[in-house]
Every structure is written in C-alpha cells, then in structure tokens.
Write a protein that holds these residues in place. Sequence first.
Motif, PDB file in Angstrom:
ATOM      1  N   TRP A  46       0.914  -1.096  -0.030  1.00 51.15           N
ATOM      2  CA  TRP A  46       0.036   0.232   0.067  1.00 51.15           C
ATOM      3  C   TRP A  46       0.948   1.245  -0.014  1.00 51.15           C
ATOM      4  CZ3 TRP A  46      -0.731   3.628   3.878  1.00 51.15           C
ATOM      5  CH2 TRP A  46      -1.873   4.616   3.673  1.00 51.15           C
ATOM      6  N   ILE A  47       2.034   1.274   0.891  1.00 53.35           N
ATOM      7  CA  ILE A  47       2.768   2.548   0.821  1.00 53.35           C
ATOM      8  C   ILE A  47       3.633   2.931  -0.506  1.00 53.35           C
ATOM      9  CG2 ILE A  47       4.981   3.198   1.756  1.00 53.35           C
ATOM     10  CD1 ILE A  47       2.583   3.617   3.628  1.00 53.35           C
ATOM     11  N   ILE A  48       4.014   1.597  -1.129  1.00 55.89           N
ATOM     12  CA  ILE A  48       4.621   1.710  -2.393  1.00 55.89           C
ATOM     13  C   ILE A  48       3.618   2.440  -3.375  1.00 55.89           C
ATOM     14  CG2 ILE A  48       5.644   0.076  -4.099  1.00 55.89           C
ATOM     15  CD1 ILE A  48       6.901  -1.673  -2.040  1.00 55.89           C
ATOM     16  N   ALA A  49       2.584   1.674  -3.311  1.00 56.80           N
ATOM     17  CA  ALA A  49       1.483   1.955  -4.284  1.00 56.80           C
ATOM     18  C   ALA A  49       1.334   3.594  -4.164  1.00 56.80           C
ATOM     19  CB  ALA A  49       0.124   1.078  -4.365  1.00 56.80           C
ATOM     20  N   LEU A  50       0.930   3.897  -2.984  1.00 59.78           N
ATOM     21  CA  LEU A  50       0.804   5.583  -2.556  1.00 59.78           C
ATOM     22  C   LEU A  50       1.901   6.357  -3.189  1.00 59.78           C
ATOM     23  CD1 LEU A  50      -1.608   7.235  -1.397  1.00 59.78           C
ATOM     24  CD2 LEU A  50      -0.362   6.920   0.889  1.00 59.78           C
ATOM     25  N   ILE A  51       3.085   6.061  -2.591  1.00 60.09           N
ATOM     26  CA  ILE A  51       4.250   6.765  -3.280  1.00 60.09           C
ATOM     27  C   ILE A  51       4.455   6.876  -4.813  1.00 60.09           C
ATOM     28  CG2 ILE A  51       6.944   6.944  -3.094  1.00 60.09           C
ATOM     29  CD1 ILE A  51       6.534   5.728  -0.272  1.00 60.09           C
ATOM     30  N   ASP A  52       3.977   5.673  -5.550  1.00 58.32           N
ATOM     31  CA  ASP A  52       3.994   5.547  -6.924  1.00 58.32           C
ATOM     32  C   ASP A  52       3.032   6.587  -7.505  1.00 58.32           C
ATOM     33  OD1 ASP A  52       5.153   4.323  -9.483  1.00 58.32           O
ATOM     34  OD2 ASP A  52       2.931   4.133  -9.690  1.00 58.32           O
ATOM     35  N   CYS A  53       1.834   6.432  -6.868  1.00 59.82           N
ATOM     36  CA  CYS A  53       0.821   7.326  -7.227  1.00 59.82           C
ATOM     37  C   CYS A  53       1.188   8.859  -7.164  1.00 59.82           C
ATOM     38  CB  CYS A  53      -0.550   7.112  -6.498  1.00 59.82           C
ATOM     39  SG  CYS A  53      -1.893   7.799  -7.231  1.00 59.82           S
ATOM     40  N   LEU A 109      -5.930  12.399  -8.446  1.00 62.77           N
ATOM     41  CA  LEU A 109      -6.382  12.691  -7.284  1.00 62.77           C
ATOM     42  C   LEU A 109      -7.481  11.261  -6.815  1.00 62.77           C
ATOM     43  CD1 LEU A 109      -7.361  14.716  -4.944  1.00 62.77           C
ATOM     44  CD2 LEU A 109      -9.022  15.677  -6.623  1.00 62.77           C
ATOM     45  N   VAL A 110      -8.301  11.115  -8.059  1.00 60.81           N
ATOM     46  CA  VAL A 110      -8.824   9.776  -7.822  1.00 60.81           C
ATOM     47  C   VAL A 110      -8.397   8.548  -7.206  1.00 60.81           C
ATOM     48  CG1 VAL A 110     -10.363   8.374  -9.055  1.00 60.81           C
ATOM     49  CG2 VAL A 110     -10.680  10.975  -9.615  1.00 60.81           C
ATOM     50  N   TRP A 111      -7.149   8.369  -7.818  1.00 66.00           N
ATOM     51  CA  TRP A 111      -6.383   7.166  -7.377  1.00 66.00           C
ATOM     52  C   TRP A 111      -5.787   7.410  -6.046  1.00 66.00           C
ATOM     53  CZ3 TRP A 111      -6.322   2.394  -8.596  1.00 66.00           C
ATOM     54  CH2 TRP A 111      -6.909   2.010  -9.934  1.00 66.00           C
ATOM     55  N   ILE A 112      -5.303   8.360  -5.613  1.00 64.87           N
ATOM     56  CA  ILE A 112      -4.921   8.795  -4.304  1.00 64.87           C
ATOM     57  C   ILE A 112      -5.970   8.541  -3.484  1.00 64.87           C
ATOM     58  CG2 ILE A 112      -4.145  10.354  -2.827  1.00 64.87           C
ATOM     59  CD1 ILE A 112      -2.279  11.681  -5.005  1.00 64.87           C
ATOM     60  N   LEU A 113      -7.234   9.207  -3.685  1.00 67.83           N
ATOM     61  CA  LEU A 113      -8.332   8.928  -2.813  1.00 67.83           C
ATOM     62  C   LEU A 113      -8.805   7.450  -2.596  1.00 67.83           C
ATOM     63  CD1 LEU A 113     -10.606  11.934  -3.539  1.00 67.83           C
ATOM     64  CD2 LEU A 113      -9.417  11.799  -1.647  1.00 67.83           C
ATOM     65  N   ILE A 114      -8.849   6.899  -3.732  1.00 65.30           N
ATOM     66  CA  ILE A 114      -9.145   5.365  -3.562  1.00 65.30           C
ATOM     67  C   ILE A 114      -8.117   4.498  -2.992  1.00 65.30           C
ATOM     68  CG2 ILE A 114      -9.101   3.230  -5.174  1.00 65.30           C
ATOM     69  CD1 ILE A 114     -10.515   5.122  -7.295  1.00 65.30           C
ATOM     70  N   LEU A 115      -7.000   4.780  -3.032  1.00 62.05           N
ATOM     71  CA  LEU A 115      -5.768   4.144  -2.343  1.00 62.05           C
ATOM     72  C   LEU A 115      -5.830   4.495  -0.698  1.00 62.05           C
ATOM     73  CD1 LEU A 115      -2.849   4.661  -4.722  1.00 62.05           C
ATOM     74  CD2 LEU A 115      -3.703   2.383  -3.894  1.00 62.05           C
ATOM     75  N   VAL A 116      -6.297   5.647  -0.325  1.00 64.75           N
ATOM     76  CA  VAL A 116      -6.298   6.242   1.038  1.00 64.75           C
ATOM     77  C   VAL A 116      -7.549   5.502   1.767  1.00 64.75           C
ATOM     78  CG1 VAL A 116      -6.573   7.983   2.584  1.00 64.75           C
ATOM     79  CG2 VAL A 116      -4.994   8.114   0.893  1.00 64.75           C
ATOM     80  N   LEU A 117      -8.896   5.617   0.895  1.00 63.40           N
ATOM     81  CA  LEU A 117      -9.958   5.265   1.634  1.00 63.40           C
ATOM     82  C   LEU A 117     -10.100   3.704   1.485  1.00 63.40           C
ATOM     83  CD1 LEU A 117     -12.326   8.208   0.323  1.00 63.40           C
ATOM     84  CD2 LEU A 117     -11.353   8.098   2.337  1.00 63.40           C
ATOM     85  N   VAL A 118      -9.880   3.065   0.556  1.00 65.59           N
ATOM     86  CA  VAL A 118     -10.023   1.507   0.402  1.00 65.59           C
ATOM     87  C   VAL A 118      -8.659   0.808   0.227  1.00 65.59           C
ATOM     88  CG1 VAL A 118     -11.246  -0.165  -0.983  1.00 65.59           C
ATOM     89  CG2 VAL A 118     -12.114   2.288  -0.920  1.00 65.59           C
ATOM     90  N   ARG A 119      -8.182   0.506   1.491  1.00 66.20           N
ATOM     91  CA  ARG A 119      -6.875   0.083   1.734  1.00 66.20           C
ATOM     92  C   ARG A 119      -6.701  -1.584   1.358  1.00 66.20           C
ATOM     93  NH1 ARG A 119      -4.635   2.918   6.988  1.00 66.20           N
ATOM     94  NH2 ARG A 119      -4.835   4.838   6.290  1.00 66.20           N
ATOM     95  N   SER A 120      -7.899  -2.189   1.464  1.00 68.01           N
ATOM     96  CA  SER A 120      -7.616  -3.812   1.284  1.00 68.01           C
ATOM     97  C   SER A 120      -7.160  -4.328   0.097  1.00 68.01           C
ATOM     98  CB  SER A 120      -8.963  -4.372   1.384  1.00 68.01           C
ATOM     99  OG  SER A 120      -9.822  -4.028   0.741  1.00 68.01           O
TER     100      SER A 120
END
Length: 109
Positions: free
Chosen positions: A47-54, A71-82
Amino acid sequence: VIMEELTAIILSFFGITAASIYGVLLMIWVFFLMISIIMGMALFIIWIIALIDCIKRDNKDFTIGGEHAKLVWILILVLVRSITPIIYYLLIMQKKQKSKKKISRKKKK
C-alpha cells in the motif's frame, strides 16, 4: 463439573493430558496469528509503495481516470486499503513498466 470429569476420563484413557491439548491449540493459534501479521505487514508495504508511486506519477501517465486521475487514485488508495494497491499495480504500475521495456528495446536497436 460433570463435563470436565467426563473429559478428564476420556483424555486419561488415551493418555493425553488436557494441558497438552491446550498447548497444541495454542501453538496452532500462534501460527495463524503470525501468518496474519506477516500478511498484514506485506499488504501495508504494498500500500505504501502504491501510494508513493501514485503521488510521484504524472497525471498523463494514468490510463484510467481522465483529467483528475491522480487525485481519484490517491483517494481510492487512502479510503479503500484492502485490495486497492494490488488493483493499482495491475492497472497502472505494470503498464508503465511494460512501456519502459519497449522504449529501452527501441533504443538498443
């Protein structure tokens, strides 16, 4: 009380003490606990790697999402972590890596 005595009689017939059964159950529980902790840590790292890449990626590099894709992908990554980091990897990161390989092959020729 009667159930405990009956259990003790049955276990003593087989030569098993209640403490050994509880020890085995405890070891099984600890094993599954360790597996779940390791899987949780691995998913957190992904999750951290994907968030930094995004965050580092340009908006034009996103194939899905249009003008506000980052912005959409950052929000999706932060709100839906599973499972979102895995989906992000399959949809965004993997395509970028494939395009880098194609560019490096063209440069070599």
